[in-house]
Design a protein around this motif. Structure first.
Motif, PDB file in Angstrom:
ATOM      1  N   ALA A   5     -23.173   3.562   2.913  1.00 21.01           N
ATOM      2  CA  ALA A   5     -24.612   3.768   2.843  1.00 21.01           C
ATOM      3  C   ALA A   5     -25.143   3.763   4.263  1.00 21.01           C
ATOM      4  N   THR A   6     -26.222   4.488   4.472  1.00 14.66           N
ATOM      5  CA  THR A   6     -26.846   4.524   5.780  1.00 14.66           C
ATOM      6  C   THR A   6     -28.352   4.520   5.602  1.00 14.66           C
ATOM      7  N   ALA A   7     -29.033   4.209   6.673  1.00 20.44           N
ATOM      8  CA  ALA A   7     -30.484   4.313   6.701  1.00 20.44           C
ATOM      9  C   ALA A   7     -30.874   4.819   8.077  1.00 20.44           C
ATOM     10  N   CYS A   8     -31.876   5.663   8.092  1.00 20.55           N
ATOM     11  CA  CYS A   8     -32.310   6.238   9.364  1.00 20.55           C
ATOM     12  C   CYS A   8     -33.782   6.599   9.213  1.00 20.55           C
ATOM     13  N   LEU A   9     -34.597   6.191  10.166  1.00 20.73           N
ATOM     14  CA  LEU A   9     -36.005   6.547  10.156  1.00 20.73           C
ATOM     15  C   LEU A   9     -36.189   7.811  10.981  1.00 20.73           C
ATOM     16  N   ILE A  10     -36.641   8.865  10.328  1.00 21.99           N
ATOM     17  CA  ILE A  10     -36.940  10.123  11.005  1.00 21.99           C
ATOM     18  C   ILE A  10     -38.442  10.336  10.875  1.00 21.99           C
ATOM     19  N   SER A  11     -39.110  10.485  12.012  1.00 21.23           N
ATOM     20  CA  SER A  11     -40.558  10.643  11.985  1.00 21.23           C
ATOM     21  C   SER A  11     -41.001  11.475  13.176  1.00 21.23           C
ATOM     22  N   ASN A  12     -42.288  11.767  13.198  1.00 20.31           N
ATOM     23  CA  ASN A  12     -42.830  12.370  14.409  1.00 20.31           C
ATOM     24  C   ASN A  12     -43.079  11.255  15.426  1.00 20.31           C
ATOM     25  N   GLU A  13     -43.313  11.637  16.660  1.00 22.69           N
ATOM     26  CA  GLU A  13     -43.454  10.648  17.722  1.00 22.69           C
ATOM     27  C   GLU A  13     -44.684   9.757  17.512  1.00 22.69           C
ATOM     28  N   GLU A  14     -45.759  10.335  17.000  1.00 20.57           N
ATOM     29  CA  GLU A  14     -46.990   9.576  16.761  1.00 20.57           C
ATOM     30  C   GLU A  14     -46.744   8.420  15.794  1.00 20.57           C
ATOM     31  N   THR A  15     -46.017   8.678  14.727  1.00 18.66           N
ATOM     32  CA  THR A  15     -45.717   7.633  13.747  1.00 18.66           C
ATOM     33  C   THR A  15     -44.822   6.567  14.357  1.00 18.66           C
ATOM     34  N   ALA A  16     -43.843   6.978  15.149  1.00 19.78           N
ATOM     35  CA  ALA A  16     -42.956   6.005  15.798  1.00 19.78           C
ATOM     36  C   ALA A  16     -43.756   5.066  16.699  1.00 19.78           C
ATOM     37  N   LYS A  18     -46.951   4.269  16.416  1.00 20.53           N
ATOM     38  CA  LYS A  18     -47.734   3.388  15.537  1.00 20.53           C
ATOM     39  C   LYS A  18     -46.891   2.246  14.989  1.00 20.53           C
ATOM     40  N   LEU A  19     -45.612   2.540  14.712  1.00 25.99           N
ATOM     41  CA  LEU A  19     -44.708   1.523  14.164  1.00 25.99           C
ATOM     42  C   LEU A  19     -44.075   0.646  15.242  1.00 25.99           C
ATOM     43  N   GLY A  20     -44.303   1.001  16.502  1.00 23.31           N
ATOM     44  CA  GLY A  20     -43.699   0.246  17.601  1.00 23.31           C
ATOM     45  C   GLY A  20     -42.221   0.507  17.755  1.00 23.31           C
ATOM     46  N   VAL A  21     -41.782   1.689  17.336  1.00 24.60           N
ATOM     47  CA  VAL A  21     -40.367   2.052  17.381  1.00 24.60           C
ATOM     48  C   VAL A  21     -40.139   3.041  18.532  1.00 24.60           C
ATOM     49  N   SER A  22     -39.117   2.787  19.323  1.00 25.29           N
ATOM     50  CA  SER A  22     -38.758   3.715  20.397  1.00 25.29           C
ATOM     51  C   SER A  22     -37.764   4.735  19.867  1.00 25.29           C
ATOM     52  N   PRO A  23     -38.080   6.025  20.007  1.00 22.74           N
ATOM     53  CA  PRO A  23     -37.138   7.047  19.538  1.00 22.74           C
ATOM     54  C   PRO A  23     -35.815   6.985  20.290  1.00 22.74           C
ATOM     55  N   MET A  24     -34.735   7.240  19.574  1.00 20.08           N
ATOM     56  CA  MET A  24     -33.413   7.345  20.197  1.00 20.08           C
ATOM     57  C   MET A  24     -33.146   8.781  20.623  1.00 20.08           C
ATOM     58  N   ALA A  25     -33.606   9.724  19.791  1.00 19.51           N
ATOM     59  CA  ALA A  25     -33.334  11.140  20.050  1.00 19.51           C
ATOM     60  C   ALA A  25     -34.376  11.977  19.332  1.00 19.51           C
ATOM     61  N   TYR A  26     -34.473  13.216  19.757  1.00 22.27           N
ATOM     62  CA  TYR A  26     -35.375  14.187  19.144  1.00 22.27           C
ATOM     63  C   TYR A  26     -34.542  15.299  18.514  1.00 22.27           C
ATOM     64  N   MET A 128     -26.448   9.309  13.870  1.00 22.45           N
ATOM     65  CA  MET A 128     -26.609   8.050  14.607  1.00 22.45           C
ATOM     66  C   MET A 128     -25.507   7.845  15.635  1.00 22.45           C
ATOM     67  N   THR A 129     -24.297   8.243  15.300  1.00 22.48           N
ATOM     68  CA  THR A 129     -23.217   8.153  16.277  1.00 22.48           C
ATOM     69  C   THR A 129     -23.522   9.043  17.470  1.00 22.48           C
ATOM     70  N   ALA A 130     -23.991  10.261  17.217  1.00 24.05           N
ATOM     71  CA  ALA A 130     -24.329  11.180  18.310  1.00 24.05           C
ATOM     72  C   ALA A 130     -25.442  10.614  19.184  1.00 24.05           C
ATOM     73  N   ALA A 131     -26.494  10.075  18.566  1.00 25.31           N
ATOM     74  CA  ALA A 131     -27.602   9.497  19.336  1.00 25.31           C
ATOM     75  C   ALA A 131     -27.132   8.316  20.177  1.00 25.31           C
ATOM     76  N   ASN A 132     -26.298   7.463  19.597  1.00 21.47           N
ATOM     77  CA  ASN A 132     -25.770   6.320  20.356  1.00 21.47           C
ATOM     78  C   ASN A 132     -24.830   6.762  21.465  1.00 21.47           C
ATOM     79  N   ARG A 133     -24.009   7.770  21.194  1.00 15.93           N
ATOM     80  CA  ARG A 133     -23.114   8.279  22.244  1.00 15.93           C
ATOM     81  C   ARG A 133     -23.910   8.881  23.390  1.00 15.93           C
ATOM     82  N   LEU A 134     -24.986   9.603  23.105  1.00 19.19           N
ATOM     83  CA  LEU A 134     -25.806  10.175  24.189  1.00 19.19           C
ATOM     84  C   LEU A 134     -26.286   9.077  25.132  1.00 19.19           C
ATOM     85  N   LYS A 135     -26.756   7.985  24.553  1.00 20.49           N
ATOM     86  CA  LYS A 135     -27.215   6.866  25.388  1.00 20.49           C
ATOM     87  C   LYS A 135     -26.051   6.246  26.157  1.00 20.49           C
ATOM     88  N   HIS A 136     -24.985   5.936  25.451  1.00 24.44           N
ATOM     89  CA  HIS A 136     -23.828   5.272  26.060  1.00 24.44           C
ATOM     90  C   HIS A 136     -23.160   6.130  27.143  1.00 24.44           C
TER      91      HIS A 136
END
Length: 161
Positions: A5-16, A18-26, A128-136
């Motif tokens: 199972a997985t979970a992932c929040l996908i939103s526009n930047e404005e919503t992120a 508002k939620l205090g979430v920093s985007p990992m990737a676009y 999520m693996t791709a987004a984490n690899r980009l950062k790493h």
């Protein structure tokens, strides 16, 4: 095969924000396609990847991270061979040969087979693996691809935030 199972929040930047979430990737673009399910059932990535990159005005050299879902090892190898084939690209895509996907950029943290091919979790897991690899790996762009039964294929391009 394993459960997953997985979970992932996908939103526009404005919503992120508002939620205090920093985007990992676009998400920069995506493409879904169909192939002949009788003859090319698992070649969806070979159809989707070049078309998406052409749409985005990019080449294989622009991609820092590749995550290609592994239905099984031969499926990934067949897609890689097709992408590097003049005949396949010309006859099936109407494009010049896409090129060689460098193994040092492909599924570096283990692909779906290595972690048990968790059904129901594969696509968010590759994202999520791709987004984490980009950062790493201090990369900018990642390309995610998968096949699906019935001759379907998908590709998605993400950019590190």
């Amino acid at each position: 095969l394993t459960d997953g199972a997985t979970a992932c929040l996908i939103s526009n930047e404005e919503t992120a924000v508002k939620l205090g979430v920093s985007p990992m990737a676009y998400i920069k673009g995506w493409l879904f396609c169909g192939t002949n399910p009788k003859q090319e059932n698992l070649l969806g990535p070979a159809y989707a990847i070049p078309r998406l990159l052409k749409e985005q005005g990019m080449t294989i050299g622009d991609i820092d991270v590749f995550e290609i879902h592994e239905a099984f090892s031969g499926q990934v190898l067949a897609n890689l061979a097709a992408l590097n084939s003049d005949d396949f690209c010309k006859d099936s895509l109407g494009l010049d040969r896409f090129g060689y996907v460098p193994f040092d950029k492909l599924n570096n943290w283990g692909g779906s087979i290595a972690i048990g091919h968790p059904l129901g979790a594969s696509n968010v897991r590759t994202l999520m693996t791709a987004a984490n690899r980009l950062k790493h790996e201090d990369g900018r762009f990642a390309l995610i691809a998968a096949c699906a039964d019935g001759g379907l294929g998908m590709a998605m391009l993400i950019e590190r935030a």
